[in-house]
Write a protein that holds these residues in place. Sequence first.
Motif, PDB file in Angstrom:
ATOM      1  N   TYR A 292     -17.346 -38.742 -16.088  1.00  0.00           N
ATOM      2  CA  TYR A 292     -15.168 -39.462 -16.160  1.00  0.00           C
ATOM      3  C   TYR A 292     -15.681 -40.475 -16.781  1.00  0.00           C
ATOM      4  CZ  TYR A 292     -14.730 -35.241 -12.798  1.00  0.00           C
ATOM      5  OH  TYR A 292     -15.128 -33.767 -12.616  1.00  0.00           O
ATOM      6  N   ASP A 293     -14.012 -40.450 -17.105  1.00  0.00           N
ATOM      7  CA  ASP A 293     -13.578 -42.063 -17.460  1.00  0.00           C
ATOM      8  C   ASP A 293     -13.954 -42.790 -16.430  1.00  0.00           C
ATOM      9  OD1 ASP A 293     -11.843 -43.912 -18.410  1.00  0.00           O
ATOM     10  OD2 ASP A 293     -10.328 -43.149 -17.796  1.00  0.00           O
ATOM     11  N   SER A 294     -14.297 -43.470 -16.521  1.00  0.00           N
ATOM     12  CA  SER A 294     -14.590 -44.441 -15.379  1.00  0.00           C
ATOM     13  C   SER A 294     -15.792 -45.742 -15.662  1.00  0.00           C
ATOM     14  CB  SER A 294     -15.581 -43.722 -14.280  1.00  0.00           C
ATOM     15  OG  SER A 294     -16.726 -43.266 -14.567  1.00  0.00           O
ATOM     16  N   ALA A 295     -15.730 -46.928 -15.044  1.00  0.00           N
ATOM     17  CA  ALA A 295     -17.174 -47.573 -15.833  1.00  0.00           C
ATOM     18  C   ALA A 295     -17.880 -47.249 -16.279  1.00  0.00           C
ATOM     19  CB  ALA A 295     -16.784 -48.405 -14.687  1.00  0.00           C
ATOM     20  N   GLY A 296     -19.380 -46.887 -15.413  1.00  0.00           N
ATOM     21  CA  GLY A 296     -20.402 -45.695 -15.904  1.00  0.00           C
ATOM     22  C   GLY A 296     -19.737 -45.419 -17.818  1.00  0.00           C
ATOM     23  N   GLN A 297     -19.174 -45.106 -17.887  1.00  0.00           N
ATOM     24  CA  GLN A 297     -19.156 -44.803 -19.243  1.00  0.00           C
ATOM     25  C   GLN A 297     -18.985 -45.602 -20.247  1.00  0.00           C
ATOM     26  OE1 GLN A 297     -15.452 -43.011 -20.615  1.00  0.00           O
ATOM     27  NE2 GLN A 297     -14.374 -44.467 -19.769  1.00  0.00           N
ATOM     28  N   HIS A 298     -18.616 -47.104 -19.371  1.00  0.00           N
ATOM     29  CA  HIS A 298     -19.000 -48.274 -20.486  1.00  0.00           C
ATOM     30  C   HIS A 298     -19.885 -49.165 -20.163  1.00  0.00           C
ATOM     31  CE1 HIS A 298     -14.572 -47.566 -21.583  1.00  0.00           C
ATOM     32  NE2 HIS A 298     -14.234 -47.721 -20.002  1.00  0.00           N
ATOM     33  N   THR A 309     -18.381 -38.656 -22.218  1.00  0.00           N
ATOM     34  CA  THR A 309     -17.311 -38.680 -20.982  1.00  0.00           C
ATOM     35  C   THR A 309     -16.128 -37.564 -20.988  1.00  0.00           C
ATOM     36  OG1 THR A 309     -15.948 -40.732 -20.370  1.00  0.00           O
ATOM     37  CG2 THR A 309     -16.309 -40.270 -22.455  1.00  0.00           C
ATOM     38  N   PHE A 310     -15.842 -37.305 -19.846  1.00  0.00           N
ATOM     39  CA  PHE A 310     -14.688 -36.591 -20.114  1.00  0.00           C
ATOM     40  C   PHE A 310     -13.023 -36.937 -19.895  1.00  0.00           C
ATOM     41  CE2 PHE A 310     -18.635 -34.169 -19.769  1.00  0.00           C
ATOM     42  CZ  PHE A 310     -18.701 -33.546 -20.412  1.00  0.00           C
ATOM     43  N   PHE A 311     -12.350 -37.197 -20.597  1.00  0.00           N
ATOM     44  CA  PHE A 311     -11.100 -37.876 -20.732  1.00  0.00           C
ATOM     45  C   PHE A 311      -9.699 -36.994 -19.880  1.00  0.00           C
ATOM     46  CE2 PHE A 311     -11.568 -41.869 -21.731  1.00  0.00           C
ATOM     47  CZ  PHE A 311     -10.407 -42.580 -21.678  1.00  0.00           C
ATOM     48  N   ALA A 312      -9.237 -37.557 -18.932  1.00  0.00           N
ATOM     49  CA  ALA A 312      -8.494 -36.231 -18.109  1.00  0.00           C
ATOM     50  C   ALA A 312      -7.598 -37.262 -17.412  1.00  0.00           C
ATOM     51  CB  ALA A 312      -8.842 -34.953 -17.489  1.00  0.00           C
ATOM     52  N   PHE A 319      -3.519 -44.567 -25.235  1.00  0.00           N
ATOM     53  CA  PHE A 319      -3.808 -44.907 -24.593  1.00  0.00           C
ATOM     54  C   PHE A 319      -5.835 -44.390 -24.239  1.00  0.00           C
ATOM     55  CE2 PHE A 319      -6.380 -44.274 -19.904  1.00  0.00           C
ATOM     56  CZ  PHE A 319      -6.248 -45.973 -19.047  1.00  0.00           C
ATOM     57  N   ARG A 320      -5.950 -43.378 -24.525  1.00  0.00           N
ATOM     58  CA  ARG A 320      -7.147 -42.776 -24.779  1.00  0.00           C
ATOM     59  C   ARG A 320      -8.560 -43.096 -25.234  1.00  0.00           C
ATOM     60  NH1 ARG A 320      -7.674 -37.502 -22.853  1.00  0.00           N
ATOM     61  NH2 ARG A 320      -5.789 -37.114 -23.891  1.00  0.00           N
ATOM     62  N   ARG A 321      -7.055 -43.780 -27.094  1.00  0.00           N
ATOM     63  CA  ARG A 321      -7.978 -44.268 -27.883  1.00  0.00           C
ATOM     64  C   ARG A 321      -8.679 -45.527 -27.808  1.00  0.00           C
ATOM     65  NH1 ARG A 321      -4.079 -41.852 -31.269  1.00  0.00           N
ATOM     66  NH2 ARG A 321      -3.161 -43.822 -31.062  1.00  0.00           N
ATOM     67  N   ARG A 322      -7.404 -46.857 -27.076  1.00  0.00           N
ATOM     68  CA  ARG A 322      -7.969 -47.857 -26.777  1.00  0.00           C
ATOM     69  C   ARG A 322      -9.232 -47.866 -25.931  1.00  0.00           C
ATOM     70  NH1 ARG A 322      -4.304 -51.385 -27.603  1.00  0.00           N
ATOM     71  NH2 ARG A 322      -3.034 -50.609 -29.728  1.00  0.00           N
ATOM     72  N   TRP A 323      -9.610 -46.857 -24.884  1.00  0.00           N
ATOM     73  CA  TRP A 323     -10.016 -47.047 -23.793  1.00  0.00           C
ATOM     74  C   TRP A 323     -11.517 -45.658 -23.590  1.00  0.00           C
ATOM     75  CZ3 TRP A 323     -10.801 -50.646 -20.138  1.00  0.00           C
ATOM     76  CH2 TRP A 323      -9.568 -51.262 -19.770  1.00  0.00           C
ATOM     77  N   ALA A 324     -11.582 -45.770 -25.037  1.00  0.00           N
ATOM     78  CA  ALA A 324     -12.915 -44.080 -25.410  1.00  0.00           C
ATOM     79  C   ALA A 324     -13.825 -45.426 -25.478  1.00  0.00           C
ATOM     80  CB  ALA A 324     -12.845 -44.046 -26.559  1.00  0.00           C
ATOM     81  N   PRO A 325     -14.882 -45.152 -24.759  1.00  0.00           N
ATOM     82  CA  PRO A 325     -16.379 -45.998 -24.741  1.00  0.00           C
ATOM     83  C   PRO A 325     -16.702 -46.543 -26.028  1.00  0.00           C
ATOM     84  CG  PRO A 325     -17.520 -43.259 -23.988  1.00  0.00           C
ATOM     85  CD  PRO A 325     -15.409 -43.241 -23.936  1.00  0.00           C
ATOM     86  N   SER A 326     -17.434 -47.510 -26.287  1.00  0.00           N
ATOM     87  CA  SER A 326     -17.926 -47.700 -27.647  1.00  0.00           C
ATOM     88  C   SER A 326     -18.865 -48.774 -27.929  1.00  0.00           C
ATOM     89  CB  SER A 326     -16.517 -48.634 -28.060  1.00  0.00           C
ATOM     90  OG  SER A 326     -16.880 -49.417 -29.779  1.00  0.00           O
ATOM     91  N   GLY A 327     -19.416 -48.071 -28.565  1.00  0.00           N
ATOM     92  CA  GLY A 327     -20.941 -48.419 -28.134  1.00  0.00           C
ATOM     93  C   GLY A 327     -22.240 -48.200 -29.677  1.00  0.00           C
ATOM     94  N   SER A 328     -23.255 -49.068 -29.664  1.00  0.00           N
ATOM     95  CA  SER A 328     -24.353 -48.868 -30.366  1.00  0.00           C
ATOM     96  C   SER A 328     -24.950 -47.040 -30.984  1.00  0.00           C
ATOM     97  CB  SER A 328     -25.224 -49.008 -30.839  1.00  0.00           C
ATOM     98  OG  SER A 328     -26.180 -49.691 -29.990  1.00  0.00           O
ATOM     99  N   GLU A 330     -24.966 -42.761 -29.566  1.00  0.00           N
ATOM    100  CA  GLU A 330     -23.991 -41.758 -29.458  1.00  0.00           C
ATOM    101  C   GLU A 330     -22.952 -41.563 -28.043  1.00  0.00           C
ATOM    102  OE1 GLU A 330     -24.806 -36.778 -28.850  1.00  0.00           O
ATOM    103  OE2 GLU A 330     -26.488 -38.239 -29.902  1.00  0.00           O
ATOM    104  N   ILE A 331     -22.171 -41.022 -29.328  1.00  0.00           N
ATOM    105  CA  ILE A 331     -20.563 -41.008 -27.871  1.00  0.00           C
ATOM    106  C   ILE A 331     -20.086 -39.937 -28.138  1.00  0.00           C
ATOM    107  CG2 ILE A 331     -18.329 -42.250 -27.081  1.00  0.00           C
ATOM    108  CD1 ILE A 331     -19.734 -44.799 -27.618  1.00  0.00           C
ATOM    109  N   GLN A 332     -20.215 -38.876 -27.057  1.00  0.00           N
ATOM    110  CA  GLN A 332     -18.564 -37.965 -27.146  1.00  0.00           C
ATOM    111  C   GLN A 332     -17.873 -37.798 -25.903  1.00  0.00           C
ATOM    112  OE1 GLN A 332     -19.008 -35.689 -29.965  1.00  0.00           O
ATOM    113  NE2 GLN A 332     -21.143 -36.251 -30.526  1.00  0.00           N
ATOM    114  N   VAL A 333     -17.056 -37.730 -26.861  1.00  0.00           N
ATOM    115  CA  VAL A 333     -15.176 -37.928 -26.318  1.00  0.00           C
ATOM    116  C   VAL A 333     -15.033 -36.723 -25.936  1.00  0.00           C
ATOM    117  CG1 VAL A 333     -13.157 -38.626 -25.216  1.00  0.00           C
ATOM    118  CG2 VAL A 333     -14.971 -40.268 -26.083  1.00  0.00           C
TER     119      VAL A 333
END
Length: 356
Positions: A292-298, A309-312, A319-328, A330-333
């Motif tokens: 879920y949307d939590s520390a693990g995704q980051h 990651t499952f954002f609910a 808020f969703r755009r700001r906090w979505a995980p970001s990195g190098s 492959e990321i699926q939100v």
Amino acid sequence: MRQIGQEQPTDFFRVIVEALSDSFDAADAAAYEDLMTAWIPHSPRPRPVMPTFVETIHVLSRVTLGADIKITSVILAALKRRFPESRIALVANRKCAELYAADPRISHIEADYPRSGTVNERIEFAHRLSQQLKGPNSIVIDPDSRMTQLGMVPVCEAERYFHFPSRSAGSDANLTTLTQNWVNDTFCEAGEAYIAPCRIMAKGDAPNAAISLGVGENDSKRIGGEFEAGLIRAVGDRFRTVWIDRGAGGEEASRVTAASAASGCADRIRFWEGSFAGFASLIAQSDFYAGYDSAGQHAAAACGVPLVTFFAGAPSERFRRRWAPSGSGEIQVVDADNMTPGEALDAASLLLEWRR
């Protein structure tokens, strides 16, 4: 309002303060500051001045684990490059500091913010903290920390205080990007999110995956029904070892244990019951992460680990755009707000199938 802040601080911060902060709207940020003037006199701050020689850099924690990975670590990474000879001290509680325990450039100043305290107790904490941040040739970096009530309580002289106003930044960009832009503009150096926990040996056959179903006591982030058992099953069908964080016990541990038992792949599951930093080390060694949307995704994003990651329960699309995980990696939100548990599970299965 003062009475609510003193007698019902949990509701005051969760219902009122967080609503104003999570909107990431400049008007709401100003409304928050107006609200807090009931406790904190508002006074304009002059621009800070970079000293010729910087001996110590105090970097305040954002208090929550995910925010420290997503925001604070970007600043730490940039400062290590900008000030190679300076001492960099992360002012944080033990759990946050453990995420950087293996980084020799980062020292730790213990500061356990009273997350359940009254407004007066939280402000008094900041005043005490200011005594720990004194020192010649030192500066303080504040990434919009709860410790200063989002930059409102002075913890040092204005000329050596650098504040990142994350809530009022004008664009809809991700918080990682906004932090990178600010630290580059302020210190002329780039930074990437990272973690450096002490390494935990990841046992089990490869390929392996990590799952966290924690929601930080915010049940609006959860997907009900058979989703959690189904997600574990879908991951277990594709990975030989699945590490699952059982949290700090209580309801979360019981829920995760029940979902794991119902998944039908108990032989592949290994539970983690230690610190989050230890689980973050396991995430870093994994081939895939889901949660879920939590520390693990980051943590996964900072390590370049492919993730879903499952954002609910997000209060707004911004808020969703700001906090979505970001990195190098492959990321699926997955925007799960309007999905049934079955639809969310179908989305997970499709994404996992696509990764084969």
